[in-house]
Design a protein around this motif. Sequence first.
Motif, PDB file in Angstrom:
ATOM      1  N   HIS A  45       0.798  -1.324  -0.024  1.00  0.00           N
ATOM      2  CA  HIS A  45       0.000  -0.044   0.080  1.00  0.00           C
ATOM      3  C   HIS A  45       0.887   1.333   0.164  1.00  0.00           C
ATOM      4  O   HIS A  45       1.732   1.443   1.046  1.00  0.00           O
ATOM      5  CB  HIS A  45      -1.009   0.087   1.102  1.00  0.00           C
ATOM      6  CG  HIS A  45      -1.957  -1.112   0.972  1.00  0.00           C
ATOM      7  ND1 HIS A  45      -1.738  -2.158   1.708  1.00  0.00           N
ATOM      8  CD2 HIS A  45      -3.108  -1.101   0.404  1.00  0.00           C
ATOM      9  CE1 HIS A  45      -2.954  -2.946   1.408  1.00  0.00           C
ATOM     10  NE2 HIS A  45      -3.740  -2.472   0.605  1.00  0.00           N
ATOM     11  N   VAL A  74      -7.567   0.182   9.869  1.00  0.00           N
ATOM     12  CA  VAL A  74      -7.082  -0.885   8.197  1.00  0.00           C
ATOM     13  C   VAL A  74      -5.574  -1.109   8.731  1.00  0.00           C
ATOM     14  O   VAL A  74      -5.438  -2.424   8.565  1.00  0.00           O
ATOM     15  CB  VAL A  74      -7.410   0.137   7.151  1.00  0.00           C
ATOM     16  CG1 VAL A  74      -7.051  -0.952   6.091  1.00  0.00           C
ATOM     17  CG2 VAL A  74      -8.793   0.753   7.105  1.00  0.00           C
ATOM     18  N   HIS A  76      -3.268  -0.138   6.942  1.00  0.00           N
ATOM     19  CA  HIS A  76      -2.606   0.029   5.622  1.00  0.00           C
ATOM     20  C   HIS A  76      -1.610   1.258   5.538  1.00  0.00           C
ATOM     21  O   HIS A  76      -1.067   1.210   4.569  1.00  0.00           O
ATOM     22  CB  HIS A  76      -3.450  -0.290   4.539  1.00  0.00           C
ATOM     23  CG  HIS A  76      -4.412   1.180   4.328  1.00  0.00           C
ATOM     24  ND1 HIS A  76      -5.245   1.460   5.294  1.00  0.00           N
ATOM     25  CD2 HIS A  76      -4.759   1.749   3.257  1.00  0.00           C
ATOM     26  CE1 HIS A  76      -5.961   2.448   4.910  1.00  0.00           C
ATOM     27  NE2 HIS A  76      -5.648   2.559   3.602  1.00  0.00           N
ATOM     28  N   PHE A 103       0.208  -5.207   7.813  1.00  0.00           N
ATOM     29  CA  PHE A 103      -0.671  -4.414   8.649  1.00  0.00           C
ATOM     30  C   PHE A 103      -0.072  -4.429   9.972  1.00  0.00           C
ATOM     31  O   PHE A 103       0.883  -5.369  10.318  1.00  0.00           O
ATOM     32  CB  PHE A 103      -2.151  -5.181   8.678  1.00  0.00           C
ATOM     33  CG  PHE A 103      -2.737  -5.081   7.435  1.00  0.00           C
ATOM     34  CD1 PHE A 103      -3.481  -3.951   6.886  1.00  0.00           C
ATOM     35  CD2 PHE A 103      -2.920  -6.206   6.872  1.00  0.00           C
ATOM     36  CE1 PHE A 103      -4.147  -4.018   5.816  1.00  0.00           C
ATOM     37  CE2 PHE A 103      -3.157  -6.158   5.267  1.00  0.00           C
ATOM     38  CZ  PHE A 103      -3.921  -5.086   4.903  1.00  0.00           C
ATOM     39  N   GLY A 117      -6.660  -4.862   9.789  1.00  0.00           N
ATOM     40  CA  GLY A 117      -6.768  -5.201   8.226  1.00  0.00           C
ATOM     41  C   GLY A 117      -8.033  -4.995   7.916  1.00  0.00           C
ATOM     42  O   GLY A 117      -8.282  -4.170   6.616  1.00  0.00           O
ATOM     43  N   ILE A 185     -10.460   4.209  -1.255  1.00  0.00           N
ATOM     44  CA  ILE A 185      -9.539   3.323  -2.298  1.00  0.00           C
ATOM     45  C   ILE A 185     -10.002   4.114  -3.692  1.00  0.00           C
ATOM     46  O   ILE A 185      -9.026   4.810  -4.089  1.00  0.00           O
ATOM     47  CB  ILE A 185      -9.766   1.917  -2.409  1.00  0.00           C
ATOM     48  CG1 ILE A 185      -9.169   1.040  -1.107  1.00  0.00           C
ATOM     49  CG2 ILE A 185      -9.273   1.385  -3.593  1.00  0.00           C
ATOM     50  CD1 ILE A 185      -9.314  -0.488  -1.358  1.00  0.00           C
ATOM     51  N   HIS A 298      -2.922   3.151  -4.732  1.00  0.00           N
ATOM     52  CA  HIS A 298      -3.293   2.402  -3.228  1.00  0.00           C
ATOM     53  C   HIS A 298      -2.529   1.378  -2.885  1.00  0.00           C
ATOM     54  O   HIS A 298      -1.972   1.362  -1.856  1.00  0.00           O
ATOM     55  CB  HIS A 298      -4.888   2.261  -3.616  1.00  0.00           C
ATOM     56  CG  HIS A 298      -5.472   1.620  -2.275  1.00  0.00           C
ATOM     57  ND1 HIS A 298      -5.546   2.636  -1.078  1.00  0.00           N
ATOM     58  CD2 HIS A 298      -5.711   0.409  -1.892  1.00  0.00           C
ATOM     59  CE1 HIS A 298      -6.096   1.807  -0.042  1.00  0.00           C
ATOM     60  NE2 HIS A 298      -6.199   0.452  -0.419  1.00  0.00           N
ATOM     61  N   GLY A 348     -11.711  -3.066  -6.938  1.00  0.00           N
ATOM     62  CA  GLY A 348     -11.179  -4.676  -6.647  1.00  0.00           C
ATOM     63  C   GLY A 348     -12.324  -5.475  -6.951  1.00  0.00           C
ATOM     64  O   GLY A 348     -11.785  -6.757  -7.255  1.00  0.00           O
ATOM     65  N   TYR A 391     -15.755  -8.814  -0.987  1.00  0.00           N
ATOM     66  CA  TYR A 391     -14.784  -9.763  -0.837  1.00  0.00           C
ATOM     67  C   TYR A 391     -15.233 -10.753   0.326  1.00  0.00           C
ATOM     68  O   TYR A 391     -16.064 -10.266   1.353  1.00  0.00           O
ATOM     69  CB  TYR A 391     -13.618  -9.086  -0.243  1.00  0.00           C
ATOM     70  CG  TYR A 391     -12.947  -8.247  -1.330  1.00  0.00           C
ATOM     71  CD1 TYR A 391     -13.290  -7.915  -2.450  1.00  0.00           C
ATOM     72  CD2 TYR A 391     -11.355  -7.868  -1.137  1.00  0.00           C
ATOM     73  CE1 TYR A 391     -12.259  -7.329  -3.466  1.00  0.00           C
ATOM     74  CE2 TYR A 391     -10.782  -7.017  -1.905  1.00  0.00           C
ATOM     75  CZ  TYR A 391     -11.146  -6.907  -3.043  1.00  0.00           C
ATOM     76  OH  TYR A 391     -10.583  -6.351  -4.064  1.00  0.00           O
ATOM     77  N   PHE A 394     -14.656  -9.470   3.820  1.00  0.00           N
ATOM     78  CA  PHE A 394     -15.712  -8.528   4.158  1.00  0.00           C
ATOM     79  C   PHE A 394     -17.044  -8.753   4.605  1.00  0.00           C
ATOM     80  O   PHE A 394     -17.935  -8.083   5.155  1.00  0.00           O
ATOM     81  CB  PHE A 394     -15.545  -7.174   3.412  1.00  0.00           C
ATOM     82  CG  PHE A 394     -14.104  -6.783   3.266  1.00  0.00           C
ATOM     83  CD1 PHE A 394     -13.236  -6.870   4.239  1.00  0.00           C
ATOM     84  CD2 PHE A 394     -13.548  -6.475   1.837  1.00  0.00           C
ATOM     85  CE1 PHE A 394     -11.741  -6.170   4.108  1.00  0.00           C
ATOM     86  CE2 PHE A 394     -12.254  -5.897   1.796  1.00  0.00           C
ATOM     87  CZ  PHE A 394     -11.313  -5.748   2.941  1.00  0.00           C
ATOM     88  N   ARG A 419     -12.307 -13.085  -3.656  1.00  0.00           N
ATOM     89  CA  ARG A 419     -11.297 -13.324  -2.780  1.00  0.00           C
ATOM     90  C   ARG A 419     -11.681 -14.283  -1.903  1.00  0.00           C
ATOM     91  O   ARG A 419     -11.199 -14.442  -0.562  1.00  0.00           O
ATOM     92  CB  ARG A 419     -10.785 -12.254  -1.944  1.00  0.00           C
ATOM     93  CG  ARG A 419      -9.729 -11.165  -2.585  1.00  0.00           C
ATOM     94  CD  ARG A 419     -10.064 -10.442  -3.708  1.00  0.00           C
ATOM     95  NE  ARG A 419      -9.329  -9.361  -4.401  1.00  0.00           N
ATOM     96  CZ  ARG A 419      -9.505  -8.781  -5.563  1.00  0.00           C
ATOM     97  NH1 ARG A 419     -10.503  -9.150  -6.440  1.00  0.00           N
ATOM     98  NH2 ARG A 419      -8.716  -7.930  -5.627  1.00  0.00           N
ATOM     99  N   ASP A 426      -1.856 -10.015   1.501  1.00  0.00           N
ATOM    100  CA  ASP A 426      -2.456  -9.379   2.722  1.00  0.00           C
ATOM    101  C   ASP A 426      -2.489 -10.290   3.835  1.00  0.00           C
ATOM    102  O   ASP A 426      -3.078  -9.931   5.148  1.00  0.00           O
ATOM    103  CB  ASP A 426      -3.919  -9.007   2.333  1.00  0.00           C
ATOM    104  CG  ASP A 426      -3.930  -7.532   1.598  1.00  0.00           C
ATOM    105  OD1 ASP A 426      -2.887  -6.905   1.909  1.00  0.00           O
ATOM    106  OD2 ASP A 426      -4.836  -7.217   0.908  1.00  0.00           O
ATOM    107  N   HIS A 430      -7.171 -10.851   5.448  1.00  0.00           N
ATOM    108  CA  HIS A 430      -8.083 -10.722   4.309  1.00  0.00           C
ATOM    109  C   HIS A 430      -8.240 -12.280   3.720  1.00  0.00           C
ATOM    110  O   HIS A 430      -8.868 -12.296   2.492  1.00  0.00           O
ATOM    111  CB  HIS A 430      -7.144  -9.999   3.450  1.00  0.00           C
ATOM    112  CG  HIS A 430      -7.311  -8.548   3.972  1.00  0.00           C
ATOM    113  ND1 HIS A 430      -6.682  -8.064   4.754  1.00  0.00           N
ATOM    114  CD2 HIS A 430      -7.736  -7.338   2.983  1.00  0.00           C
ATOM    115  CE1 HIS A 430      -7.073  -6.591   4.769  1.00  0.00           C
ATOM    116  NE2 HIS A 430      -7.715  -6.232   3.719  1.00  0.00           N
ATOM    117  N   ARG A 476      -9.033 -14.817  -5.732  1.00  0.00           N
ATOM    118  CA  ARG A 476      -8.532 -13.713  -6.097  1.00  0.00           C
ATOM    119  C   ARG A 476      -7.536 -14.179  -7.283  1.00  0.00           C
ATOM    120  O   ARG A 476      -6.952 -15.309  -7.324  1.00  0.00           O
ATOM    121  CB  ARG A 476      -7.262 -13.295  -5.197  1.00  0.00           C
ATOM    122  CG  ARG A 476      -6.510 -11.933  -5.352  1.00  0.00           C
ATOM    123  CD  ARG A 476      -6.067 -11.569  -4.287  1.00  0.00           C
ATOM    124  NE  ARG A 476      -5.455  -9.950  -4.449  1.00  0.00           N
ATOM    125  CZ  ARG A 476      -4.427  -9.399  -4.883  1.00  0.00           C
ATOM    126  NH1 ARG A 476      -3.664 -10.428  -5.582  1.00  0.00           N
ATOM    127  NH2 ARG A 476      -4.178  -8.342  -4.911  1.00  0.00           N
TER     128      ARG A 476
END
Length: 630
Positions: A45, A74, A76, A103, A117, A185, A298, A348, A391, A394, A419, A426, A430, A476
């Motif tokens: 990142h 986060v 990042h 992270f 994360g 992002i 990013h 993404g 994702y 998430f 993902r 990550d 993630h 991914r």
Amino acid sequence: MSQNTLLESVQGPEALRQMSRAQLKTLAQELRDFLLQSVSRTGGHLSSNLGTVELTIALHHVFNTPHDRLVWDVGHQSYPHKILTGRREAMATLKQLGGISGFPRRCESEYDTFGVGHSSTSISAALGMAHAARLKGENRKAVAVIGDGALTGGMAFEALNHGGYQGAAGLPDMLVILNDNDMSISPPVGALNRYLARLMSGKFYAAAREGAKSVLRNTPLYEFAKRFEEHTKGMVVPGTIFEEFGFNYVGPIDGHDLDSLVPTLENLRDAKGPQFLHVVTKKGYGYELAEADPVNYHGPGKFDPKVGIQKPATPPKTTFTQVFGQWLCDMAEADERLVGITPAMREGSGLVEFEKRFPKRYHDVGIAEQHAVTFAAGLACEGLKPVVAIYSTFLQRGYDQLIHDVAIQNLPVVFAVDRGGLVGADGATHAGAFDLAYLRCVPNMAVLAPADENECRQALSTAFAHAGPAAVRYPRGAGAGVAVEPALSTLPWGRGEVRRKGSRIAILAFGTLLYPALAAAEKLGATVANMRFVKPLDQALVLELARTHDHLVTVEEGCIAGGAGSAVLECLAAAGLAVPVLQLGLPDQFIEHGDTAQLLARCGLDAAGIEQSVVRRFGPPLSLVKPAAA
Ligand SMILES: Cc1ncc(C[n+]2csc(CCOP(=O)(O)OP(=O)(O)O)c2C)c(N)n1
Ligand SMILES: CC(=O)[C@@H](O)[C@H](O)COP(=O)(O)O
Ligand SMILES: [Mg+2]
């Protein structure tokens, strides 16, 4: 980089505390240069970190870290923090197998006070730490640094609501720093973003300034406010949304100006109760290319900083994300009920083209996964066909909404779960390790795990045609490279297929591990089934394979516990079939960052690993068994 720079002399934040303002400014320049060189060599990142250089220096200069707790949201944007807290040299191993994480992690450094994360957790965590300090009688400050994107997450507001409230436990000594770069992002969306822009425009202040002073006059805050005005370019103003939450709002101040940051933070460090500092930064600051294009910078891969990110000489393989993005546009063309939803992951998740072509049917809801799911449920109630592109990791945020708002009501919402499985660099925060297990146990949910690009498109069309909720889960990056047919054709519902006929052993593959399973089966002489559906499971196929083989092997890129293999075991148990089953999948541990192929091999989920596990458990193929000596 030349020898003996100021940065090289910094082994930890104590060194920063001895530095003059001029030295801090030199350090900022060196740190930024180092960061750019380092990330360009490892990938990672970038633009968020270029934006937090001065803020990080000022924080470690002013606060007594790690005694004072510093929590990054986060995480990042924590590379400058890593570099200044003894991990400068380790940056060469960033996100690589065995190297440092991208992270903050508690096990990595005492300065990493909270593992992150996922976004929007920092205020809750810092608040917990502040209240712990109160209860334990410890004199320390807790500081949360949260971005304007992360602030759109509901959890952040739940924490603000609690943090500014003086209950019996008293007010926490905490500082929330909003790092406002007017970017998530991609460009941020929503009313909160507009509100922050108004705060930054200064108009709000011009109007509020005199009122603020009069409100503060004769209160202890008045002197405090005056002191701030002398030191900072902003001022203390009541009446912002943050004041209404019970925080003392200060700002906005220039987050790249150490002459503003240091005295402001010193004042806030000494203030009691919940404080809120609004800092304005530029994403990508100091590297022209990243400032101009913070989206692509990013999280870039490796690049030459002199020329910036370049198009690869040979076109890369088509990713599952691209297959999804194309399918979404094609299906939207075919069915005007389709609505596409992303919680802040437009690029993404592959929705850039869809937004351009179908702006009225596109919703970026911000970092708000819970809302994304229930919003989709609302659309579905009215006869529309929402597709939530999300994702796997998430979607964990929206799990109750998936059960309570979508599945119980059997609403036709499609979850395009990107993902799924390991994500590589990550790492554990993630990884999409749990989705097959947490989705298949929900009544009414259908769960599809396509094996390749073409099947992914078919699976999406199948899920879209289904009358209830359905998740299509894909990994991914690129797959086996199977050409995608343009038709919007569907798969036979709940049916797998036999892809290779062998004997003795049958491998039941769920998802993209079909291909290493096929390669392993060549060596093993095994049968291979592409199961396609985790739910409804093709029970007839499972039972037929169980009756015609000595052993079964299940393969999935997901947690073994409760996953697709468990579904096979349940099916066999229900039928009273006692066939030995080897379950292959992700072990019961969090998988670290690293190259995905390397990680899969470590988990025994490449072709060689699958073959070895099968031989270890069920013995070598009969063709390799030497006849006993006469
Ligand atoms: C719960 C959750 N959803 C989505 C993401 C993906 N994500 C990581 S950073 C980011 C943008 C954050 O914006 P902001 O907090 O403003 O930080 P900036 O990148 O601008 O520095 C998003 C959406 C995440 N990490 N966690
Ligand atoms: C920090 C964060 O959550 C995202 O930036 C994430 O790293 C993106 O991952 P992908 O590269 O898989 O889109
Ligand atoms: Mg931001």
